[in-house]
Design a protein around this motif. Structure first.
Motif, PDB file in Angstrom:
ATOM      1  N   ILE A   1     -21.137 123.259  36.796  1.00 58.51           N
ATOM      2  CA  ILE A   1     -20.698 123.861  35.542  1.00 58.51           C
ATOM      3  C   ILE A   1     -19.309 123.349  35.176  1.00 58.51           C
ATOM      4  CG2 ILE A   1     -20.014 126.044  34.450  1.00 58.51           C
ATOM      5  CD1 ILE A   1     -22.232 127.386  36.097  1.00 58.51           C
ATOM      6  N   SER A   2     -18.425 123.263  36.161  1.00 59.90           N
ATOM      7  CA  SER A   2     -17.065 122.771  35.922  1.00 59.90           C
ATOM      8  C   SER A   2     -17.072 121.322  35.460  1.00 59.90           C
ATOM      9  CB  SER A   2     -16.234 122.905  37.208  1.00 59.90           C
ATOM     10  OG  SER A   2     -16.167 124.236  37.634  1.00 59.90           O
ATOM     11  N   VAL A   3     -17.925 120.504  36.071  1.00 57.09           N
ATOM     12  CA  VAL A   3     -17.964 119.082  35.707  1.00 57.09           C
ATOM     13  C   VAL A   3     -18.343 118.914  34.241  1.00 57.09           C
ATOM     14  CG1 VAL A   3     -19.178 116.904  36.080  1.00 57.09           C
ATOM     15  CG2 VAL A   3     -18.422 118.250  38.037  1.00 57.09           C
ATOM     16  N   VAL A   4     -19.396 119.581  33.795  1.00 59.47           N
ATOM     17  CA  VAL A   4     -19.841 119.445  32.406  1.00 59.47           C
ATOM     18  C   VAL A   4     -18.787 119.975  31.438  1.00 59.47           C
ATOM     19  CG1 VAL A   4     -21.585 120.204  30.738  1.00 59.47           C
ATOM     20  CG2 VAL A   4     -22.275 119.508  33.031  1.00 59.47           C
ATOM     21  N   GLN A   5     -18.218 121.127  31.754  1.00 62.14           N
ATOM     22  CA  GLN A   5     -17.208 121.724  30.877  1.00 62.14           C
ATOM     23  C   GLN A   5     -15.952 120.860  30.816  1.00 62.14           C
ATOM     24  OE1 GLN A   5     -16.865 124.567  29.049  1.00 62.14           O
ATOM     25  NE2 GLN A   5     -18.560 125.889  29.593  1.00 62.14           N
ATOM     26  N   LEU A   6     -15.479 120.425  31.976  1.00 63.46           N
ATOM     27  CA  LEU A   6     -14.247 119.646  32.017  1.00 63.46           C
ATOM     28  C   LEU A   6     -14.427 118.276  31.379  1.00 63.46           C
ATOM     29  CD1 LEU A   6     -11.337 119.433  32.914  1.00 63.46           C
ATOM     30  CD2 LEU A   6     -12.114 118.692  35.162  1.00 63.46           C
TER      31      LEU A   6
ATOM     32  N   PRO B   1     -15.137 117.430  43.824  1.00 62.75           N
ATOM     33  CA  PRO B   1     -15.503 116.384  44.790  1.00 62.75           C
ATOM     34  C   PRO B   1     -16.013 115.132  44.085  1.00 62.75           C
ATOM     35  CG  PRO B   1     -16.379 118.515  45.471  1.00 62.75           C
ATOM     36  CD  PRO B   1     -15.827 118.707  44.089  1.00 62.75           C
ATOM     37  N   ARG B   2     -15.578 113.979  44.557  1.00 62.34           N
ATOM     38  CA  ARG B   2     -15.923 112.715  43.896  1.00 62.34           C
ATOM     39  C   ARG B   2     -17.432 112.475  43.809  1.00 62.34           C
ATOM     40  NH1 ARG B   2     -11.700 114.005  43.384  1.00 62.34           N
ATOM     41  NH2 ARG B   2      -9.716 112.903  43.391  1.00 62.34           N
ATOM     42  N   PRO B   3     -18.198 112.684  44.904  1.00 62.13           N
ATOM     43  CA  PRO B   3     -19.650 112.451  44.789  1.00 62.13           C
ATOM     44  C   PRO B   3     -20.301 113.340  43.728  1.00 62.13           C
ATOM     45  CG  PRO B   3     -18.989 112.584  47.098  1.00 62.13           C
ATOM     46  CD  PRO B   3     -17.816 113.020  46.293  1.00 62.13           C
ATOM     47  N   GLU B   4     -19.864 114.591  43.669  1.00 61.87           N
ATOM     48  CA  GLU B   4     -20.430 115.498  42.680  1.00 61.87           C
ATOM     49  C   GLU B   4     -20.051 115.067  41.268  1.00 61.87           C
ATOM     50  OE1 GLU B   4     -20.980 120.315  42.131  1.00 61.87           O
ATOM     51  OE2 GLU B   4     -19.286 119.547  43.288  1.00 61.87           O
ATOM     52  N   LEU B   5     -18.820 114.627  41.097  1.00 65.18           N
ATOM     53  CA  LEU B   5     -18.346 114.187  39.788  1.00 65.18           C
ATOM     54  C   LEU B   5     -19.119 112.971  39.306  1.00 65.18           C
ATOM     55  CD1 LEU B   5     -16.148 114.618  37.596  1.00 65.18           C
ATOM     56  CD2 LEU B   5     -14.702 113.043  38.872  1.00 65.18           C
ATOM     57  N   LEU B   6     -19.307 111.990  40.174  1.00 60.78           N
ATOM     58  CA  LEU B   6     -20.023 110.769  39.785  1.00 60.78           C
ATOM     59  C   LEU B   6     -21.514 111.030  39.591  1.00 60.78           C
ATOM     60  CD1 LEU B   6     -18.247 108.225  42.175  1.00 60.78           C
ATOM     61  CD2 LEU B   6     -17.882 108.519  39.722  1.00 60.78           C
TER      62      LEU B   6
ATOM     63  N   LEU C   1     -22.972 113.760  38.553  1.00 61.75           N
ATOM     64  CA  LEU C   1     -23.254 114.538  37.351  1.00 61.75           C
ATOM     65  C   LEU C   1     -22.792 113.851  36.070  1.00 61.75           C
ATOM     66  CD1 LEU C   1     -22.279 118.092  38.659  1.00 61.75           C
ATOM     67  CD2 LEU C   1     -24.575 117.292  38.083  1.00 61.75           C
ATOM     68  N   PHE C   2     -22.182 112.698  36.203  1.00 59.57           N
ATOM     69  CA  PHE C   2     -21.626 112.016  35.033  1.00 59.57           C
ATOM     70  C   PHE C   2     -22.667 111.762  33.936  1.00 59.57           C
ATOM     71  CE2 PHE C   2     -20.461 108.101  32.773  1.00 59.57           C
ATOM     72  CZ  PHE C   2     -19.249 108.496  32.217  1.00 59.57           C
ATOM     73  N   PRO C   3     -23.854 111.198  34.243  1.00 57.88           N
ATOM     74  CA  PRO C   3     -24.835 110.962  33.168  1.00 57.88           C
ATOM     75  C   PRO C   3     -25.247 112.239  32.442  1.00 57.88           C
ATOM     76  CG  PRO C   3     -25.440 109.761  35.157  1.00 57.88           C
ATOM     77  CD  PRO C   3     -24.351 110.699  35.540  1.00 57.88           C
ATOM     78  N   LEU C   4     -25.446 113.325  33.193  1.00 62.44           N
ATOM     79  CA  LEU C   4     -25.815 114.584  32.550  1.00 62.44           C
ATOM     80  C   LEU C   4     -24.686 115.121  31.693  1.00 62.44           C
ATOM     81  CD1 LEU C   4     -27.657 116.424  35.465  1.00 62.44           C
ATOM     82  CD2 LEU C   4     -28.669 115.382  33.434  1.00 62.44           C
ATOM     83  N   ALA C   5     -23.449 114.959  32.155  1.00 60.84           N
ATOM     84  CA  ALA C   5     -22.302 115.412  31.373  1.00 60.84           C
ATOM     85  C   ALA C   5     -22.196 114.643  30.063  1.00 60.84           C
ATOM     86  CB  ALA C   5     -21.020 115.262  32.193  1.00 60.84           C
ATOM     87  N   VAL C   6     -22.471 113.342  30.114  1.00 62.41           N
ATOM     88  CA  VAL C   6     -22.438 112.532  28.893  1.00 62.41           C
ATOM     89  C   VAL C   6     -23.496 113.019  27.904  1.00 62.41           C
ATOM     90  CG1 VAL C   6     -22.812 110.223  27.950  1.00 62.41           C
ATOM     91  CG2 VAL C   6     -21.475 110.513  30.046  1.00 62.41           C
ATOM     92  N   GLY C   7     -24.719 113.224  28.395  1.00 63.69           N
ATOM     93  CA  GLY C   7     -25.780 113.702  27.519  1.00 63.69           C
ATOM     94  C   GLY C   7     -25.467 115.064  26.930  1.00 63.69           C
ATOM     95  N   GLY C   8     -24.973 115.979  27.758  1.00 64.41           N
ATOM     96  CA  GLY C   8     -24.611 117.303  27.268  1.00 64.41           C
ATOM     97  C   GLY C   8     -23.502 117.255  26.249  1.00 64.41           C
ATOM     98  N   PHE C   9     -22.550 116.342  26.443  1.00 65.26           N
ATOM     99  CA  PHE C   9     -21.450 116.198  25.488  1.00 65.26           C
ATOM    100  C   PHE C   9     -21.970 115.787  24.111  1.00 65.26           C
ATOM    101  CE2 PHE C   9     -18.644 113.195  23.308  1.00 65.26           C
ATOM    102  CZ  PHE C   9     -17.551 114.001  23.060  1.00 65.26           C
TER     103      PHE C   9
END
Length: 369
Positions: free
Chosen positions: A165-170, A274-279, A281-289
Motif C-alpha cells: 500500500i505504501s509503495v503505490v501511494q508513495l 525494502p528494495r525488493p518490494e519496491l522494485l 511492485l513498480f509495474p503495478l504502481a505505474v499502472g495504478g498511477f
C-alpha cells in the motif's frame, strides 16, 4: 548547589531525538545537515535549469534518488512539525478577502471532487483487485487519493499489507511532484511566467501568525485531529488574512526552506521501503498511477469550468496526492492556492472520516497476489 545531572546515554539521546526533542549529540545535527544539504542541492540544480516548482520537485527527486541508493538520516519530528506549521501559514495566507469572495464558486467544484474521489477509488481499486489480484481492502487503501498517514493507520488496524500500500501511494505522490509541473508547462496548460512578488510580512507579524498557528495546532492535537499542526496553522493564517488583520506572506527565503524540507521529507520515505518490494511492485504502481491520474484529470475539467479557475489549478486540486505536497506545489507554481488547498483539505477530511467505516464494513479475505 545541586550536582549537575549526568549526561544522557546514547539510547536516551536517540529516543529524545526520535520524539522531536533537541539532541545534545553534534553528530545528529551533522547527519541532518547532510540530509537537508542534499535536498537543497537538488532544488538549486532544478532552479538553475529553470524547472517549474524547482525547489520542491528538485529537492524531492535528489533526496529520493540518494535514499534509494543509500538510506539518508531521518530528520527528527521537530523538523517535520516546523515544516507543516510554516506550510500551513503559507497556504492560509492565500485566504485574502478577495480570494474568499471568489470561493463562493467552489461548492459546485467540491461536489465534482466527491464524485471524482469515488471514481478514483473504484477504478484504481478494480485495477489492483483484478490485475494485481490484491484483496479489496488492500486495493481500496492503496487507491485512496491522499491522506497517507490515515490510510496506513487504517491498514495497520485492519491487518492489511502496509508495504505494498505504501509503495503505490508513495510512488503516485513522488511522480506527481516530479512530473506534473513539467507536464503542465510542456503541454501549455500552465505557462512558466514569473509569479508577481507578494507582500512580505514583517518579523513581528510573522511571529504573531506562527504563534497563533501553533496555539490552534496544539488545541487540534488535544482534540486528536489528524495533521493538527497543518490544519491549525492553515486555519489561523486563513482567519487572520481573511479578516484583513494580516496582509502578506512569509519571506522568500523561508518559503524556499519550507519547499526544500518538504521535498526532503517526501523523498526520504523511499529509504523505509525494502528494495525488493519496491522494485517488484513498480509495474503495478505505474499502472495504478495512470488509472488514478486519468480519472482525476477527467473530473478536473468540468470542475474548472464550474469554479471559473484555470485548468492547471483544477488539475493540481484533483491530483491524487498529499495535502501538504499538492498545496505547496500549487504555491510554488503560482496557481490558485486557496482553491487547491480547499479541495485537498476537503478530500483529506473525507478520507479520514469515511475510510475507517468503509474498511470496517468489508469482509476479510486472503490476498491472492
Amino acid at each position: 548547589m545541586s550536582a549537575p545531572e549526568p549526561p544522557a546515554s546514547g539510547a536516551v539521546v536517540d529516543a529524545m531525538a526520535l520524539f522531536g526533542y533537541p539532541s545534545t549529540r553534534p553528530a545528529v545535527l551533522g547527519r541532518e545537515a547532510v540530509t537537508i544539504g542534499i535536498a537543497w542541492l537538488g532544488g538549486a540544480a532544478f532552479a538553475l535549469l529553470g524547472a517549474p516548482a524547482a525547489w520542491l520537485s528538485g529537492s524531492m527527486m535528489l533526496s529520493a534518488t540518494v535514499a534509494f541508493l543509500r538510506p539518508l538520516p531521518v530528520l527528527r519530528r521537530s523538523w517535520f512539525d516546523s515544516t507543516v506549521l510554516l506550510s500551513g501559514t503559507i497556504i492560509g495566507s492565500a485566504a485574502t478577502p478577495e480570494a474568499l469572495a471568489a470561493a463562493a464558486r467552489y461548492p459546485a467544484s467540491l461536489a465534482v471532487l466527491l464524485l471524482g474521489m469515488a471514481a478514483i477509488m473504484i477504478l484504481t481499486g478494480a485495477y489492483l483487485r483484478y490485475v494485481a489480484r490484491w484483496s479489496w481492502i488492500d486495493a481500496l487503501l492503496a487507491s485512496a487519493p491522499g491522506a497517507l498517514a490515515t490510510v496506513l493507520a487504517v491498514a495497520q488496524a485492519k491487518g492489511a499489507n502496509i508495504g505494498r500500500i505504501s509503495v503505490v501511494q508513495l510512488f503516485r505522490l513522488l511522480v506527481l511532484v516530479a512530473l506534473l509541473p513539467g507536464a503542465m508547462q510542456l503541454s501549455g496548460v500552465h505557462s512558466a511566467a514569473p509569479v508577481p512578488p507578494a507582500d512580505i510580512v514583517g518579523a513581528d507579524t510573522m511571529l504573531l501568525v506562527l504563534l497563533c498557528g501553533l496555539a490552534v495546532g496544539l488545541v487540534f492535537e488535544r482534540l486528536r485531529m489528524a495533521a493538527p499542526m497543518m490544519f491549525g496553522a492553515t486555519f489561523a493564517s486563513a482567519v487572520l488574512h481573511g479578516t484583513g488583520l494580516v496582509h502578506g506572506t512569509l519571506p522568500p527565503e523561508i518559503q524556499t526552506a519550507v519547499l526544500v524540507l518538504l521535498g526532503s521529507t517526501m523523498g526520504g520515505r523511499i529509504a523505509h521501503i525494502p528494495r525488493p518490494e519496491l522494485l517488484g511492485l513498480f509495474p503495478l504502481a505505474v499502472g495504478g498511477f495512470f488509472v488514478s491520474i486519468a480519472v482525476a484529470f477527467a473530473f478536473a475539467w468540468p470542475a474548472a469550468r464550474l469554479a471559473g479557475v484555470p485548468y492547471a489549478s483544477a488539475m493540481t486540486a484533483f491530483a491524487p496526492g498529499g495535502l501538504e505536497a499538492m498545496a505547496m506545489l500549487a504555491f510554488a507554481m503560482g496557481l490558485d492556492t486557496l482553491y487547491v488547498g480547499s479541495h485537498h483539505l476537503t478530500r483529506f477530511l473525507l478520507i479520514g472520516l469515511a475510510m475507517p467505516f468503509i474498511v470496517a464494513k468489508m469482509k476479510e479475505e486472503p490476498p491472492k497476489g
